[in-house]
Design a protein around this motif. Structure first.
Motif, PDB file in Angstrom:
ATOM      1  N   SER A  14     -33.226 -27.084  -2.566  1.00 49.94           N
ATOM      2  CA  SER A  14     -34.421 -27.778  -2.547  1.00 49.94           C
ATOM      3  C   SER A  14     -34.366 -29.092  -1.841  1.00 49.94           C
ATOM      4  O   SER A  14     -35.297 -29.411  -1.097  1.00 49.94           O
ATOM      5  N   THR A  15     -33.497 -29.659  -1.696  1.00 49.16           N
ATOM      6  CA  THR A  15     -33.356 -30.956  -1.003  1.00 49.16           C
ATOM      7  C   THR A  15     -33.100 -30.463   0.379  1.00 49.16           C
ATOM      8  O   THR A  15     -33.939 -31.283   1.365  1.00 49.16           O
ATOM      9  N   LYS A  18     -36.707 -29.585   1.448  1.00 49.04           N
ATOM     10  CA  LYS A  18     -37.747 -30.679   1.545  1.00 49.04           C
ATOM     11  C   LYS A  18     -37.429 -31.535   2.833  1.00 49.04           C
ATOM     12  O   LYS A  18     -38.426 -31.667   3.602  1.00 49.04           O
ATOM     13  N   CYS A  19     -36.198 -31.875   3.099  1.00 47.67           N
ATOM     14  CA  CYS A  19     -35.874 -32.330   4.411  1.00 47.67           C
ATOM     15  C   CYS A  19     -36.084 -31.752   5.582  1.00 47.67           C
ATOM     16  O   CYS A  19     -36.687 -32.393   6.723  1.00 47.67           O
ATOM     17  N   LYS A  22     -39.849 -31.796   6.236  1.00 47.71           N
ATOM     18  CA  LYS A  22     -40.158 -33.165   6.537  1.00 47.71           C
ATOM     19  C   LYS A  22     -40.053 -33.204   8.118  1.00 47.71           C
ATOM     20  O   LYS A  22     -40.712 -33.894   8.925  1.00 47.71           O
ATOM     21  N   PHE A  28     -43.985 -27.702   2.435  1.00 52.59           N
ATOM     22  CA  PHE A  28     -42.959 -27.310   1.746  1.00 52.59           C
ATOM     23  C   PHE A  28     -43.190 -26.766   0.247  1.00 52.59           C
ATOM     24  O   PHE A  28     -44.186 -27.549  -0.230  1.00 52.59           O
ATOM     25  N   SER A  30     -41.792 -24.803  -3.353  1.00 50.82           N
ATOM     26  CA  SER A  30     -40.705 -24.259  -4.173  1.00 50.82           C
ATOM     27  C   SER A  30     -41.125 -23.112  -5.037  1.00 50.82           C
ATOM     28  O   SER A  30     -41.953 -23.631  -6.020  1.00 50.82           O
ATOM     29  N   PHE A  68     -47.758 -30.943  -1.764  1.00 51.72           N
ATOM     30  CA  PHE A  68     -46.709 -31.519  -1.214  1.00 51.72           C
ATOM     31  C   PHE A  68     -47.420 -32.466  -0.042  1.00 51.72           C
ATOM     32  O   PHE A  68     -48.107 -32.048   0.723  1.00 51.72           O
ATOM     33  N   THR A  71     -43.886 -36.155   1.365  1.00 50.15           N
ATOM     34  CA  THR A  71     -42.663 -36.997   0.898  1.00 50.15           C
ATOM     35  C   THR A  71     -42.337 -36.565  -0.611  1.00 50.15           C
ATOM     36  O   THR A  71     -41.061 -36.307  -0.959  1.00 50.15           O
ATOM     37  N   SER A  72     -43.246 -35.905  -1.515  1.00 49.17           N
ATOM     38  CA  SER A  72     -42.872 -35.536  -2.841  1.00 49.17           C
ATOM     39  C   SER A  72     -43.788 -34.288  -3.189  1.00 49.17           C
ATOM     40  O   SER A  72     -44.997 -34.347  -2.794  1.00 49.17           O
ATOM     41  N   ASN A  73     -43.274 -33.585  -4.113  1.00 50.75           N
ATOM     42  CA  ASN A  73     -44.037 -32.504  -4.710  1.00 50.75           C
ATOM     43  C   ASN A  73     -44.697 -32.983  -6.057  1.00 50.75           C
ATOM     44  O   ASN A  73     -44.299 -33.799  -6.701  1.00 50.75           O
TER      45      ASN A  73
END
Length: 239
Positions: A14-15, A18-19, A22, A28, A30, A68, A71-73
């Protein structure tokens, strides 16, 4: 372009996903977060995993919005923000009992495919993205990691949530999750033949991303101009 990322629980997929999204300026999404949102509702209503009639009714009367912002979901379940409920120990230990249900998997698959239709470039992360959801993905990545390192990461997540659990119980839960994911009859966790393997036991997030960019160049999915436009610099030159 569709990039499908699969891997074991707690491996860091997941990390990385996401990265990667970005850096590439892709959307993104999941699959695991969608299953977790359903699990939150199942647990809140006290439904047993064997009560299929109730689970089917729940699915027919559930609205999920997943966004998304780069930056964050943020996950909305029936118009309630449940983002902070998705990664509790209770949800983590129960989600695989729900995700194996054919009708629930079909519900999530539709959400995933609808997402792809509405996004030109996406990074999709889960456990059967490359094998089932997007078998023709432009790039398939499989992320794995030693179980002791995965357990340490999961422990850190639980501590952030204020949950007190032992490392032994986390390792056993991960082993159980791996077994169920690999041996389930429907959409088992597999590494596709043409997947690019990333081992996060050996590589940091930055190193993993660098390897992925090199692989994308090697497969002619992008060129150096594409990377330059996004301010991406490779750590090592591509041979």
């Amino acid at each position: 372009m569709i990039i499908a990322i699969d891997g074991t629980s707690g491996s860091g997929k997941s990390t990385i996903a996401k990265c990667l999204a970005k850096k590439l300026k892709f959307g993104f999404f999941s699959a695991g977060e969608l299953y977790r949102a359903i699990t939150v509702k199942v647990l809140d209503l006290g439904i047993n995993e064997n009560e299929d009639d109730k689970l089917k009714y729940l699915i027919e009367n559930t609205q999920i919005t997943y966004t998304f912002d780069g930056t964050s979901n943020v996950m909305y379940l029936d118009n309630e923000n449940v983002t902070n409920k998705l990664h509790t120990e209770e949800v983590s230990n129960f989600v695989s009992k729900i995700s194996c249900k054919p009708f629930i998997r079909e519900f999530v698959r539709k959400l995933q495919r609808d997402t792809a239709k509405n996004n030109e470039n996406i990074v999709m992360e889960g456990r059967d993205i490359g094998s089932v959801i997007f078998p023709d993905a432009d790039l398939k990545i499989f992320v794995d990691c030693r179980i002791d390192i995965r357990a340490e990461r999961r422990m850190a997540d639980y501590k952030k949530l204020g949950e007190d659990v032992s490392i032994e119980s986390v390792i056993e839960a991960l082993k159980d999750r791996d077994y169920r994911d690999i041996h389930r009859d429907i959409s088992p966790l597999v590494m596709c033949e043409n997947s690019f393997l990333i081992d996060t036991s050996l590589n940091s997030v930055e190193t993993s991303l660098n390897l992925i960019f090199q692989e994308m160049l090697r497969r002619d999915l992008i060129d150096t101009k594409f990377l330059e436009e996004r301010g991406i610099k490779l750590v090592e030159p591509v041979e």
